[in-house]
Write an enzyme that holds these catalytic residues in place. Structure first.
Site, PDB file in Angstrom:
ATOM      1  N   ASP A  65     141.161 -73.105  61.609  1.00 13.08           N
ATOM      2  CA  ASP A  65     142.145 -72.052  61.424  1.00 13.08           C
ATOM      3  C   ASP A  65     141.711 -71.069  60.342  1.00 13.08           C
ATOM      4  OD1 ASP A  65     143.741 -73.076  63.401  1.00 13.08           O
ATOM      5  OD2 ASP A  65     145.227 -73.973  62.067  1.00 13.08           O
ATOM      6  N   GLY A  66     140.979 -71.548  59.343  1.00  7.62           N
ATOM      7  CA  GLY A  66     140.494 -70.654  58.290  1.00  7.62           C
ATOM      8  C   GLY A  66     139.563 -69.588  58.826  1.00  7.62           C
ATOM      9  N   ASN A 138     149.506 -65.831  57.166  1.00  9.30           N
ATOM     10  CA  ASN A 138     150.201 -67.038  56.701  1.00  9.30           C
ATOM     11  C   ASN A 138     151.286 -66.739  55.682  1.00  9.30           C
ATOM     12  OD1 ASN A 138     149.054 -69.015  58.272  1.00  9.30           O
ATOM     13  ND2 ASN A 138     147.581 -69.691  56.745  1.00  9.30           N
ATOM     14  N   HIS A 149     152.080 -76.147  33.296  1.00 11.42           N
ATOM     15  CA  HIS A 149     152.806 -75.956  32.041  1.00 11.42           C
ATOM     16  C   HIS A 149     152.346 -74.680  31.338  1.00 11.42           C
ATOM     17  CE1 HIS A 149     155.052 -76.978  28.453  1.00 11.42           C
ATOM     18  NE2 HIS A 149     153.951 -76.808  27.732  1.00 11.42           N
ATOM     19  N   ASP A 170     156.401 -71.524  38.845  1.00 13.78           N
ATOM     20  CA  ASP A 170     154.973 -71.261  39.018  1.00 13.78           C
ATOM     21  C   ASP A 170     154.773 -70.027  39.882  1.00 13.78           C
ATOM     22  OD1 ASP A 170     154.355 -73.455  37.518  1.00 13.78           O
ATOM     23  OD2 ASP A 170     153.508 -74.646  39.149  1.00 13.78           O
ATOM     24  N   ALA A 182     151.361 -74.262  56.454  1.00 14.64           N
ATOM     25  CA  ALA A 182     150.240 -74.213  55.515  1.00 14.64           C
ATOM     26  C   ALA A 182     150.735 -74.415  54.081  1.00 14.64           C
ATOM     27  CB  ALA A 182     149.489 -72.887  55.698  1.00 14.64           C
ATOM     28  N   ASN A 184     153.167 -73.154  52.458  1.00 17.04           N
ATOM     29  CA  ASN A 184     154.606 -73.339  52.401  1.00 17.04           C
ATOM     30  C   ASN A 184     155.000 -74.807  52.537  1.00 17.04           C
ATOM     31  OD1 ASN A 184     157.582 -72.575  52.941  1.00 17.04           O
ATOM     32  ND2 ASN A 184     156.964 -73.568  54.863  1.00 17.04           N
ATOM     33  N   ALA A 205     157.810 -74.951  42.101  1.00 18.89           N
ATOM     34  CA  ALA A 205     158.063 -75.626  40.825  1.00 18.89           C
ATOM     35  C   ALA A 205     158.997 -74.812  39.936  1.00 18.89           C
ATOM     36  CB  ALA A 205     156.741 -75.919  40.101  1.00 18.89           C
TER      37      ALA A 205
END
EC number: 2.7.1.23
Length: 275
Positions: A65-66, A138, A149, A170, A182, A184, A205
């Site tokens: 797929d890439g 995508n 962090h 993030d 993918a 997601n 996150a």
């Protein structure tokens, strides 16, 4: 009519190059073939940049797929037939053993009707002040200077002008149905059936997270980034734009979809191959 076919083989993949050679050798008279310049030495013919295949009637992508994502970025609306050498194959429906017959069928359909059987896949466009990213098949991701962090940013999500969420995170990801399987999915977003006329918005996150949101494909999604020294907007993990917060990124469906030609992948069968 004469039919012009481009063939792109996954880089440094001997199996893909061998299949490209077979296609060049077996496609019948009246078919003009070119291969990408990275494959030319293996095939024994002059190659061309993949982007120059945008004027072909059909482009064959041989790999995972890439590889097809790469081809789609380069050839725009030119129909693409994907031959699957990868593990899952949400986009590449044709097995190597069926490749010659599938390409021959597509060529015959082109010769007879001037078009190919297939379906259109939405792509996403991301805009900011004075810039636009290459369309994403995508997802579009907006994130802070780095994952983890101390590396996030405050990102407000608005859908058609209405605020859905605002949190330090993030990043935030907007995916098409194609991209729902993918990045997601890895971030905890939902699977979306390929026929869904929707987009998915997923926080990454987030400290004050809302559930992933499924919206209509016509929605205008605005991501406003603040409280970070720098941030990035990224299309399909490849094309990126550095942002200087506070900054706003608008995400919507692009005008130019990808046309996926030939047999289509079985979505549920491909899901069984996910780890």
């Amino acid at each position: 009519m004469n039919v012009a076919v481009g063939i792109v083989a996954q880089r440094d993949n001997e199996r893909a190059q061998t299949l490209a050679t077979t296609l060049v050798d077996t496609l019948e008279d009246g078919v003009s073939t070119v291969v990408d310049d990275a494959t030319s030495a293996a095939v024994g013919e002059d190659g061309v940049p993949v982007g120059s295949m945008a004027d072909r009637d059909l482009v064959v992508s041989i790999g995972g797929d890439g590889t097809l994502l790469f081809v789609a970025r380069e050839v725009g609306r030119t129909p693409i037939l994907g031959v699957n050498l990868g593990e899952v194959g949400f986009l590449n429906a044709v097995s190597p053993d069926e490749a010659v017959a599938a390409v021959a069928d597509a060529v015959e359909t082109l010769r007879r009707t001037g078009a190919v059987d297939g379906r259109e896949l939405d792509r996403l466009r991301a805009d900011g002040e004075g810039w636009t990213l290459e369309p994403a098949l995508n997802e579009v991701v907006v994130h802070g200077p780095r994952r983890g962090h101390g590396g996030g940013a405050t990102i407000e999500i608005r859908v058609d002008g209405d605020r859905y969420a605002k949190s330090h995170a993030d990043g935030v990801l907007v995916a098409t149905p194609t991209g729902s399987t993918a990045y997601n999915l890895g971030e905890g977003g939902p699977l979306v059936h390929p026929d869904g006329d929707t987009l998915v918005v997923t926080q990454m996150a987030a400290s004050d997270a809302m559930p992933p949101l499924v919206v209509d494909r016509g929605a205008e999604i605005t991501l406003a980034v603040s409280e970070a020294e720098t941030a990035y907007a990224i299309s399909d993990g490849r094309n990126r734009r550095e942002l200087e917060p506070p900054a706003t990124v608008d995400v919507s469906v692009a005008d130019d979809p990808v046309t996926l030609a030939g047999p289509q992948a079985d979505f549920f069968e491909a899901l069984e191959k996910l780890e």
